[in-house]
Design a protein around this motif. Structure first.
Motif, PDB file in Angstrom:
ATOM      1  N   GLU A 328       0.815  -1.208   0.000  1.00 50.99           N
ATOM      2  CA  GLU A 328       0.000   0.000   0.000  1.00 50.99           C
ATOM      3  C   GLU A 328       0.853   1.265   0.000  1.00 50.99           C
ATOM      4  OE1 GLU A 328      -0.470  -2.712   1.718  1.00 50.99           O
ATOM      5  OE2 GLU A 328      -2.495  -2.865   2.563  1.00 50.99           O
ATOM      6  N   ILE A 329       1.955   1.224   0.756  1.00 48.70           N
ATOM      7  CA  ILE A 329       2.732   2.451   0.871  1.00 48.70           C
ATOM      8  C   ILE A 329       3.830   2.528  -0.183  1.00 48.70           C
ATOM      9  CG2 ILE A 329       2.312   2.781   3.331  1.00 48.70           C
ATOM     10  CD1 ILE A 329       5.252   1.679   3.648  1.00 48.70           C
ATOM     11  N   GLY A 330       3.823   1.595  -1.123  1.00 47.51           N
ATOM     12  CA  GLY A 330       4.773   1.707  -2.225  1.00 47.51           C
ATOM     13  C   GLY A 330       6.054   0.931  -2.021  1.00 47.51           C
ATOM     14  N   GLY A 331       6.145   0.180  -0.928  1.00 45.68           N
ATOM     15  CA  GLY A 331       7.310  -0.682  -0.737  1.00 45.68           C
ATOM     16  C   GLY A 331       7.088  -1.994  -1.482  1.00 45.68           C
TER      17      GLY A 331
ATOM     18  N   LEU B  69      -1.430  14.269   9.366  1.00 43.79           N
ATOM     19  CA  LEU B  69      -1.141  13.466   8.176  1.00 43.79           C
ATOM     20  C   LEU B  69      -1.755  14.076   6.921  1.00 43.79           C
ATOM     21  CD1 LEU B  69      -1.463   9.834   9.532  1.00 43.79           C
ATOM     22  CD2 LEU B  69       0.592  11.159   9.094  1.00 43.79           C
ATOM     23  N   ILE B  72       0.494  16.625   5.786  1.00 45.00           N
ATOM     24  CA  ILE B  72       1.632  16.004   5.104  1.00 45.00           C
ATOM     25  C   ILE B  72       1.234  15.564   3.700  1.00 45.00           C
ATOM     26  CG2 ILE B  72       3.263  14.086   5.137  1.00 45.00           C
ATOM     27  CD1 ILE B  72       3.280  14.152   8.107  1.00 45.00           C
ATOM     28  N   ALA B  73       0.055  14.943   3.606  1.00 45.31           N
ATOM     29  CA  ALA B  73      -0.397  14.466   2.304  1.00 45.31           C
ATOM     30  C   ALA B  73      -0.559  15.627   1.329  1.00 45.31           C
ATOM     31  CB  ALA B  73      -1.703  13.704   2.447  1.00 45.31           C
ATOM     32  N   SER B  76       2.638  16.784  -0.029  1.00 44.35           N
ATOM     33  CA  SER B  76       3.174  15.947  -1.098  1.00 44.35           C
ATOM     34  C   SER B  76       2.523  16.316  -2.431  1.00 44.35           C
ATOM     35  CB  SER B  76       2.988  14.466  -0.774  1.00 44.35           C
ATOM     36  OG  SER B  76       1.781  13.996  -1.279  1.00 44.35           O
ATOM     37  N   GLU B  79       4.333  19.347  -3.496  1.00 42.99           N
ATOM     38  CA  GLU B  79       5.678  19.003  -3.963  1.00 42.99           C
ATOM     39  C   GLU B  79       5.640  18.464  -5.384  1.00 42.99           C
ATOM     40  OE1 GLU B  79       8.279  16.339  -1.885  1.00 42.99           O
ATOM     41  OE2 GLU B  79       8.791  17.900  -0.424  1.00 42.99           O
ATOM     42  N   GLN B  80       4.612  17.633  -5.597  1.00 41.02           N
ATOM     43  CA  GLN B  80       4.495  17.067  -6.928  1.00 41.02           C
ATOM     44  C   GLN B  80       4.262  18.158  -7.958  1.00 41.02           C
ATOM     45  OE1 GLN B  80       1.533  14.029  -6.838  1.00 41.02           O
ATOM     46  NE2 GLN B  80       3.010  12.489  -6.170  1.00 41.02           N
TER      47      GLN B  80
ATOM     48  N   LEU C  16      -4.891   6.957   6.010  1.00 35.87           N
ATOM     49  CA  LEU C  16      -3.759   7.886   6.077  1.00 35.87           C
ATOM     50  C   LEU C  16      -2.499   7.193   6.591  1.00 35.87           C
ATOM     51  CD1 LEU C  16      -5.591  11.044   7.335  1.00 35.87           C
ATOM     52  CD2 LEU C  16      -4.223  10.876   5.258  1.00 35.87           C
ATOM     53  N   ARG C  18      -1.683   4.277   6.113  1.00 36.58           N
ATOM     54  CA  ARG C  18      -1.127   3.368   5.106  1.00 36.58           C
ATOM     55  C   ARG C  18      -1.029   4.080   3.763  1.00 36.58           C
ATOM     56  NH1 ARG C  18      -4.803  -1.919   6.741  1.00 36.58           N
ATOM     57  NH2 ARG C  18      -4.087  -1.983   8.888  1.00 36.58           N
ATOM     58  N   SER C  19      -0.937   5.404   3.799  1.00 35.48           N
ATOM     59  CA  SER C  19      -0.990   6.152   2.549  1.00 35.48           C
ATOM     60  C   SER C  19       0.383   6.282   1.901  1.00 35.48           C
ATOM     61  CB  SER C  19      -1.597   7.529   2.797  1.00 35.48           C
ATOM     62  OG  SER C  19      -0.805   8.526   2.220  1.00 35.48           O
ATOM     63  N   ARG C  20       0.384   6.094   0.610  1.00 33.02           N
ATOM     64  CA  ARG C  20       1.631   6.161  -0.143  1.00 33.02           C
ATOM     65  C   ARG C  20       2.196   7.584  -0.104  1.00 33.02           C
ATOM     66  NH1 ARG C  20       1.624   2.645  -5.538  1.00 33.02           N
ATOM     67  NH2 ARG C  20       0.937   1.100  -4.018  1.00 33.02           N
ATOM     68  N   ASP C  21       1.319   8.591  -0.238  1.00 36.51           N
ATOM     69  CA  ASP C  21       1.782   9.981  -0.240  1.00 36.51           C
ATOM     70  C   ASP C  21       2.472  10.328   1.061  1.00 36.51           C
ATOM     71  OD1 ASP C  21       0.850  10.364  -2.706  1.00 36.51           O
ATOM     72  OD2 ASP C  21      -0.987  11.432  -2.121  1.00 36.51           O
ATOM     73  N   VAL C  22       1.799  10.003   2.160  1.00 35.05           N
ATOM     74  CA  VAL C  22       2.365  10.332   3.461  1.00 35.05           C
ATOM     75  C   VAL C  22       3.685   9.588   3.646  1.00 35.05           C
ATOM     76  CG1 VAL C  22       2.006  10.251   5.947  1.00 35.05           C
ATOM     77  CG2 VAL C  22       0.086  10.754   4.443  1.00 35.05           C
ATOM     78  N   ALA C  23       3.683   8.312   3.293  1.00 32.92           N
ATOM     79  CA  ALA C  23       4.898   7.518   3.446  1.00 32.92           C
ATOM     80  C   ALA C  23       6.040   8.123   2.637  1.00 32.92           C
ATOM     81  CB  ALA C  23       4.648   6.084   3.021  1.00 32.92           C
ATOM     82  N   LEU C  25       6.540  11.164   1.722  1.00 30.07           N
ATOM     83  CA  LEU C  25       7.045  12.383   2.320  1.00 30.07           C
ATOM     84  C   LEU C  25       7.918  12.098   3.528  1.00 30.07           C
ATOM     85  CD1 LEU C  25       5.686  14.806   0.803  1.00 30.07           C
ATOM     86  CD2 LEU C  25       5.541  15.670   3.139  1.00 30.07           C
ATOM     87  N   LEU C  26       7.463  11.151   4.331  1.00 26.13           N
ATOM     88  CA  LEU C  26       8.254  10.794   5.513  1.00 26.13           C
ATOM     89  C   LEU C  26       9.591  10.184   5.100  1.00 26.13           C
ATOM     90  CD1 LEU C  26       5.485   9.406   7.870  1.00 26.13           C
ATOM     91  CD2 LEU C  26       6.993  11.340   8.334  1.00 26.13           C
ATOM     92  N   LEU C  62      12.201   0.910   1.164  1.00 27.54           N
ATOM     93  CA  LEU C  62      12.010   2.355   0.988  1.00 27.54           C
ATOM     94  C   LEU C  62      13.075   3.183   1.702  1.00 27.54           C
ATOM     95  CD1 LEU C  62       8.152   2.599   1.631  1.00 27.54           C
ATOM     96  CD2 LEU C  62       9.308   2.824  -0.560  1.00 27.54           C
ATOM     97  N   PRO C 238       2.395   1.296   8.932  1.00 30.94           N
ATOM     98  CA  PRO C 238       3.669   1.674   8.323  1.00 30.94           C
ATOM     99  C   PRO C 238       4.062   3.133   8.585  1.00 30.94           C
ATOM    100  CG  PRO C 238       2.017   1.138   6.652  1.00 30.94           C
ATOM    101  CD  PRO C 238       1.490   0.669   7.956  1.00 30.94           C
ATOM    102  N   VAL C 239       3.065   4.031   8.519  1.00 31.70           N
ATOM    103  CA  VAL C 239       3.388   5.441   8.749  1.00 31.70           C
ATOM    104  C   VAL C 239       3.816   5.671  10.204  1.00 31.70           C
ATOM    105  CG1 VAL C 239       2.343   7.741   8.919  1.00 31.70           C
ATOM    106  CG2 VAL C 239       2.074   6.400   6.836  1.00 31.70           C
ATOM    107  N   LEU C 242       7.452   4.781  10.296  1.00 31.45           N
ATOM    108  CA  LEU C 242       8.289   5.797   9.639  1.00 31.45           C
ATOM    109  C   LEU C 242       8.431   7.027  10.529  1.00 31.45           C
ATOM    110  CD1 LEU C 242       7.022   5.492   5.953  1.00 31.45           C
ATOM    111  CD2 LEU C 242       9.249   4.790   6.846  1.00 31.45           C
ATOM    112  N   MET C 243       7.323   7.409  11.176  1.00 31.56           N
ATOM    113  CA  MET C 243       7.396   8.572  12.072  1.00 31.56           C
ATOM    114  C   MET C 243       8.348   8.289  13.220  1.00 31.56           C
ATOM    115  SD  MET C 243       4.068  10.801  12.050  1.00 31.56           S
ATOM    116  CE  MET C 243       2.662   9.968  12.731  1.00 31.56           C
TER     117      MET C 243
END
Ligand code: SF4
Lengths: 347, 85, 395
Positions: A328-331, B69, B72-73, B76, B79-80, C16, C18-23, C25-26, C62, C238-239, C242-243
């Motif tokens: 999900e997070i792109g890993g 969050l 943060i989102a 991003s 940023e994009q 959020l 599990r969000s790819r965008d947030v991840a 950025l972190l 990552l 996951p987030v 990362l935090m």
């Protein structure tokens, strides 16, 4: 209450009686045989199918033994499962199911009314799908020698060209529906709430048992573009993809496999991965990239609204046979083949 | 080491200290309340580990996280946009 | 249905977390922080469930190369001595009903006991073993049944549940608890102390989020202070992780070493006081054996004098493992003890995936879904995925 007795399975009058009551009387006259052939209209050891009337090139046969404990579960029972399972096996090989054989083995002492519901459900599936039930067997085992009931079904179908599963480099993977529903229900039943009917009623989990025959027109249309097709039963979608990767020597990358929220939450509670849970009414295909979008569109038009592209097949020199999952997070991580029994974990 | 799963408290047996919880599949299951009973009310979102309620999820804190969050989102997204320009 | 709306809120949070965008950025933020640190960063995720999230979400793929995430001893299954499993196998074959968690069910023992090397084998050979999701299930199943044992494995999280059931007398007379509970803070202290003497000490620790709901963030203060290590209590998404990593890096840069709380939605500084009291009134802390590691002072919980009638040790005359008789209870060649302490990687073990794999686990780390070897076997090592990504140009 009436019980199944050993004599019901001993081949005498009692067996003839129970079979005609349970089975024969419920199958339409027309469906007791293939046209011009022999079926259970004249119960014998085997069934005959005239080939001269048949223009198609391949006969597809599939057989499977079904044991589910408990035999009844939300969404179906062992009867509907046995019929659907073998039908789907034939469909996924590219065949249109036309005839079936069944073999029912039941434990002495099993309540007759429950057996009847089970057999009715099985026959019902065959009837709806227009599959002739042309023969079968019925046996009773002494109490304790069998856990309630076991059903084996053999389904025969015809196909212009059988689908042999070898996904090609560049193929796109498509799934027809949410996966893991059936496996989640079975886990639920085996984890101790089986006897509490009221608890189950409130539950939102239900088996996804359904025949996949509705996919046949799609299979027909894209026959030359489909390089693999399978219904992910035991071992779940992870099992199918790993087998495909291994057999074809390619590498498979998947992401975003559709899983119902209820199933995901339940699986999370047990600490198991829904990618390993069985489905009984979903299909995975590997199709050429050029037609993938169209394939999905058509599939949706056939009523599979949740159909979705879930990944790609790629050639790899060094890593043949692996399945990689984009998370999900792109890993990325490996999606291992199923191993051992699925058991819930504490940690 | 301790797989914790979110669930909603549907019923509480104060005397025995049982809670009936829904993990999201609609089936009610019993769990012990291992923590202070007065922390838990019907309708609360809790964390359950191996049939034991081990904590309550604070919705205020959850919203707080959501706010952070979401920011943060959003960043991003921006940023994009920047990197595209 | 009103209840179901709560799940909607939860889902929003989860999306959020599990969000790819947030991840993304972190991860960028972590990369930038890393540039300010010259040495390699070794972070221990103490808890097996953290390790599971790290692997399940592919976090290692990552993170910058400089950061190494090491799995710690936080898996109650991996650290349960083989001896107790052997005793349970015997009892199950003598007609005592055993209730156990799924991962304990598969845990291999060192010795072959009456043809069985695990409770799973024992069941196949006629032993009375049944997998449950917890004590609540066992209580339901054991009602009006014969003599039964619930294998009480776990950490501070399940412990209050067992204690509660005992205190409220919710357990049928025929069901006894074999308490093999372990305490986390002493184990963390022990582990860090050992590693501190190594060439490559730890740079930070992700502390177990769920244990902290009970013991509170305060429980880790001593480790942070004594060894000057940044510690962050984190959640399991996951987030969250990362935090936590970003917070540890920030502490390293500013030269701090304190306990920080990331998992604020579930953990407080003091933890749950009733649960803590429950533990001290039902159990007593004892020196306890950790499989492959040895005895750690004050790290095990046994049912105390006042509640002996619930105690399987007492009722079934099960002897405690004695320190004098303690053997290094791993099969020859298995390196679980080093792996559990973060001193070796599964790939350093010669048996990994050759003799020992998830189908046929040879050592304890291969059993629990949380065991480091099992996780690596199932999800692959970082180097491995990296290489595939490289070849397929997927990044
Ligand atoms: S791979 Fe197996 S034998 Fe080697 S350390 Fe891990 S569990 Fe032990």
């Amino acid at each position: 209450m009436k019980f199944i007795k050993l004599s019901h399975g001993s081949g005498g009058v009692e067996m003839g009686d129970i079979l005609s009551k349970l089975v024969f009387s419920k199958v339409d006259e027309k469906l007791k045989k293939v046209e011009n052939g022999v079926g259970i209209d004249l119960p014998d050891d085997g069934a005959a199918i005239p080939l001269k009337n048949i223009t198609n090139d391949y006969i597809i046969l599939s057989t499977d033994a079904y044991t589910v404990n408990p035999p009844f579960f939300p969404g179906g029972n062992i009867g509907s499962l046995a019929a659907t399972g073998s039908i789907n096996d034939v469909v996924m090989t590219g065949g249109k199911p036309i005839a079936a054989l069944d073999s029912i083995v039941v434990e002495e002492g099993y309540p007759l009314d429950q057996l009847e519901i089970i057999v009715d459900s099985m026959i019902d599936v065959f009837k709806k799908e227009g599959v002739a039930l042309i023969g079968g067997d019925f046996k009773v085992m002494p109490k304790g020698n069998l856990d309630k009931i076991l059903i084996t079904t053999t389904v025969l179908g015809l196909a212009k060209k059988p689908i042999v599963d070898i996904p090609k480099d560049g193929d796109v993977l498509v799934v027809s529906d949410f996966v893991g529903d059936h496996g989640a229900v079975i886990m639920l039943l085996q984890m101790g709430v089986a006897d509490k009917a009221s608890e189950l009623k409130s539950g939102r989990l239900s088996s996804d048992i359904k025949p996949l025959t509705r996919l046949l027109p799609l299979i027909d249309r894209f026959l030359d573009e489909i390089n693999a097709a399978r219904d992910p039963t035991r071992g779940g979608i992870a099992g199918v993809l790993n087998e495909w990767a291994k057999n074809s020597g390619n590498l498979i990358v998947v992401e975003d496999v559709p899983i119902r929220d209820e199933v995901r939450r339940y699986a999370e509670m047990l600490g198991i991965d829904p990618m390993y849970l069985a489905s009984e009414g979903a299909a995975v295909f590997s199709v050429s990239a050029e037609v993938a979008e169209e394939f999905v569109e058509d599939m949706r038009d056939l009523g599979f609204e949740n159909a979705k592209i879930i990944g790609k097949v790629k050639k790899s020199e060094k890593y043949k046979g692996f399945v990689l999952k984009k998370t999900e997070i792109g890993g990325f991580r490996l999606l291992e083949p199923p191993r051992g029994e699925i058991v819930p974990r504490i940690c | 080491m301790c797989l914790g799963v979110p669930a909603v408290v549907v019923e509480i047996d104060e005397e025995k200290g049982y809670a009936e919880v829904d993990y999201g599949d609609g089936v009610l299951r019993k769990a012990f309340v291992g923590i202070s009973l007065d922390r838990i009310n019907r309708g609360d979102l809790v964390i359950v580990h191996a049939n034991v309620v081990i904590s309550k999820i604070s919705l205020e804190e959850a919203e707080e996280i959501m706010k952070i969050l979401k920011e943060i989102a959003l960043m991003s997204d921006e940023e994009q946009k920047l990197s595209k320009n | 249905m009103a209840e179901f709306s709560k799940f909607e809120i939860l889902k929003e949070v989860e999306i959020l977390l599990r969000s790819r965008d947030v991840a993304n950025l972190l991860v960028n933020c972590i990369k930038k922080l890393c540039e300010k640190i010259s040495e390699d960063v070794r972070i221990m995720s103490f808890c097996g469930t953290h390790e599971w999230s790290v692997t399940n979400y592919g976090l290692r793929s990552l993170l910058p190369k400089k950061i190494e995430i090491i799995a710690g001893p936080g898996c109650p299954v991996c650290v349960t001595p083989s001896y107790y499993i052997e005793e349970l196998i015997k009892l199950s074959m003598d007609g005592v009903q055993i209730y156990t968690y799924g991962d304990v069910f598969r845990l291999p023992a060192v010795k072959l006991v009456r043809g069985a090397k695990s409770l799973e084998d024992a069941k196949a050979l006629g032993g009375e073993v049944r997998v449950v999701t917890g004590l609540v299930d066992a209580i339901e199943l054991a009602k009006n049944c014969k003599d039964s044992i619930f294998v009480g494995i776990g950490f501070e999280t399940v412990a209050p549940g067992y204690a509660h059931a005992i205190l409220k007398d919710l357990i049928p007379k025929n069901l006894k608890i074999l308490s093999l509970l372990k305490l986390t803070p002493p184990a963390m202290y022990f582990t860090v102390e050992k590693i501190d003497k190594d060439e490559k000490p730890l740079s930070g620790i992700i502390a177990p989020g769920h244990v902290s709901t009970i013991v509170g963030a305060k429980a880790w203060k001593k480790v942070a202070e004594d060894f000057r290590i940044p510690i962050v209590v984190a959640g399991f998404e996951p987030v969250d992780i990362l935090m936590a990593i970003a917070k540890i890096l920030q502490q390293i840069i500013s030269g701090e070493a304190k306990v920080e709380l990331e998992y604020t939605r579930a953990v407080s500084y003091d933890g749950d006081l009733r649960a803590q009291k429950l533990l001290s009134s039902i159990f007593e802390a004892k020196e306890d054996a950790w499989r492959g590691i040895g005895f750690i002072p004050g790290s095990g919980l046994r049912i105390n004098e006042g509640y002996r009638r619930y105690d399987a040790f007492e009722y079934f005359n099960i002897e405690e493992l004695r320190k004098s008789e303690w053997n290094y209870d791993l099969n020859a060649g298995c390196r679980c003890s080093d792996i559990v302490l973060g001193r070796a990687k599964p790939t350093d073990c010669k048996l990994f995936m050759r003799v020992c794999n998830p189908e046929n686990p040879y050592g304890p780390c291969m059993v629990s879904v949380e065991g480091t070897c099992s996780i690596w076997a199932r999800f692959g090592a970082k180097e491995f995925t990296d290489d595939i990504l490289e070849e397929l140009k997927l990044r």
